[in-house]
Design a protein around this motif. Structure first.
Motif, PDB file in Angstrom:
ATOM      1  N   LYS A 104       0.841  -1.190   0.000  1.00 40.39           N
ATOM      2  CA  LYS A 104       0.000   0.000   0.000  1.00 40.39           C
ATOM      3  C   LYS A 104       0.875   1.238   0.000  1.00 40.39           C
ATOM      4  N   TYR A 105       0.416   2.234  -0.723  1.00 41.27           N
ATOM      5  CA  TYR A 105       1.134   3.505  -0.821  1.00 41.27           C
ATOM      6  C   TYR A 105       0.194   4.589  -0.282  1.00 41.27           C
ATOM      7  N   PRO A 106       0.424   5.028   0.961  1.00 41.21           N
ATOM      8  CA  PRO A 106      -0.501   5.970   1.620  1.00 41.21           C
ATOM      9  C   PRO A 106      -0.311   7.418   1.184  1.00 41.21           C
ATOM     10  N   VAL A 107      -0.612   7.702  -0.071  1.00 37.54           N
ATOM     11  CA  VAL A 107      -0.483   9.077  -0.562  1.00 37.54           C
ATOM     12  C   VAL A 107      -1.691   9.926  -0.150  1.00 37.54           C
ATOM     13  N   PHE A 108      -2.766   9.237   0.280  1.00 37.31           N
ATOM     14  CA  PHE A 108      -3.908   9.942   0.858  1.00 37.31           C
ATOM     15  C   PHE A 108      -3.711  10.030   2.374  1.00 37.31           C
ATOM     16  N   GLN A 109      -4.342  10.986   2.995  1.00 36.12           N
ATOM     17  CA  GLN A 109      -4.309  11.077   4.453  1.00 36.12           C
ATOM     18  C   GLN A 109      -5.339  10.126   5.049  1.00 36.12           C
TER      19      GLN A 109
END
Length: 247
Positions: A197-202
């Protein structure tokens, strides 16, 4: 995939004095599961209200119908804050969170650091994703125009495309993806594939909404109580372990 839950006993009558509070929820495992009448959010809500001397009564409804039912005051509350759609209602402290993420097979070795890295990729998202994210992440909407392909579909279908290598990047909540992928991959060749997973969202925190101020006050009091006695973290840990979250 089912997770053993205390919700069944917590949703039963506590005493003759316990007040039943009806709460609009929707089927969204692992947060809310209509079949088992449990889930991370439902378990938390049940214990929160029990700690405050109430009894939770989940009412499963589609999202839009849930909001309309709340507006018509046919239920006492919603698990989600809907802002101006509930004029005169109150909002509780945040009790749970979603983890909107970009998700891809680890073996693809994508170095995703921003929405720009969607360029040239086949991207699939949950229904309504673009509309949902647009006010908060305009760069996301712009980046989608550079994707090789973009589609919004049912989460189960998007997950299957990813499991079969026919979709490069998925846009959805991390826990919902893990639950869906585990349920779909039981006993087949994709069970051992690992995703990143790439947490580019908050992180998206959520609070409940009620018509009566005393219900919001009692909710906050109950939430503080189960955080203090360790039950809050125990529920979250149970689901994290069942999902393999963070592995």
């Amino acid at each position: 995939m089912r997770v053993p839950s205390l919700a069944a006993c917590l949703l039963s009558p506590l005493s003759a004095q316990a007040t039943e509070i009806s709460i609009g929820v929707m089927h969204q495992p692992p947060y809310m599961d209509e079949e088992t009448r449990s889930g991370m959010f439902i378990d938390i809500i049940a214990e929160v209200l029990q700690a405050a001397g109430h009894r939770a009564k989940p009412v499963f409804l589609p999202a839009r119908r849930g909001v309309a039912t709340f507006e018509d005051k046919q239920i006492d509350g919603l698990l989600f804050y809907v802002g101006d759609k509930g004029q005169g209602s109150c909002r509780t402290e945040m009790y749970g969170d979603y983890q909107p993420s970009l998700i891809a097979l680890r073996k693809s070795a994508y170095a995703i650091k921003s929405f720009d890295d969607l360029t040239g990729r086949r991207v699939g998202a949950f229904l309504g994703a673009k509309e949902y994210f647009a006010p908060f992440y305009p760069d996301y909407v712009v980046a989608l125009t550079k994707a090789a392909d973009y589609r919004e579909d049912d989460i189960v279908r998007i997950t299957k495309l990813m499991l079969n290598g026919r979709m490069d990047i998925g846009v959805m909540d991390w826990r919902i993806f893990l639950w869906t992928a585990k349920a779909d991959s039981q006993g087949n060749q994709y069970a051992m594939q690992e995703f990143e997973k790439y947490p580019v969202f908050q992180t998206a925190w959520v609070g409940a909404q009620f018509w009566k101020p005393e219900h919001c006050q009692d909710f906050d009091r109950g939430l503080a109580a189960i955080k203090a006695n360790g039950r809050y973290e125990a529920i979250r840990k149970k689901y994290a372990e069942a999902l393999g979250e963070g592995r």
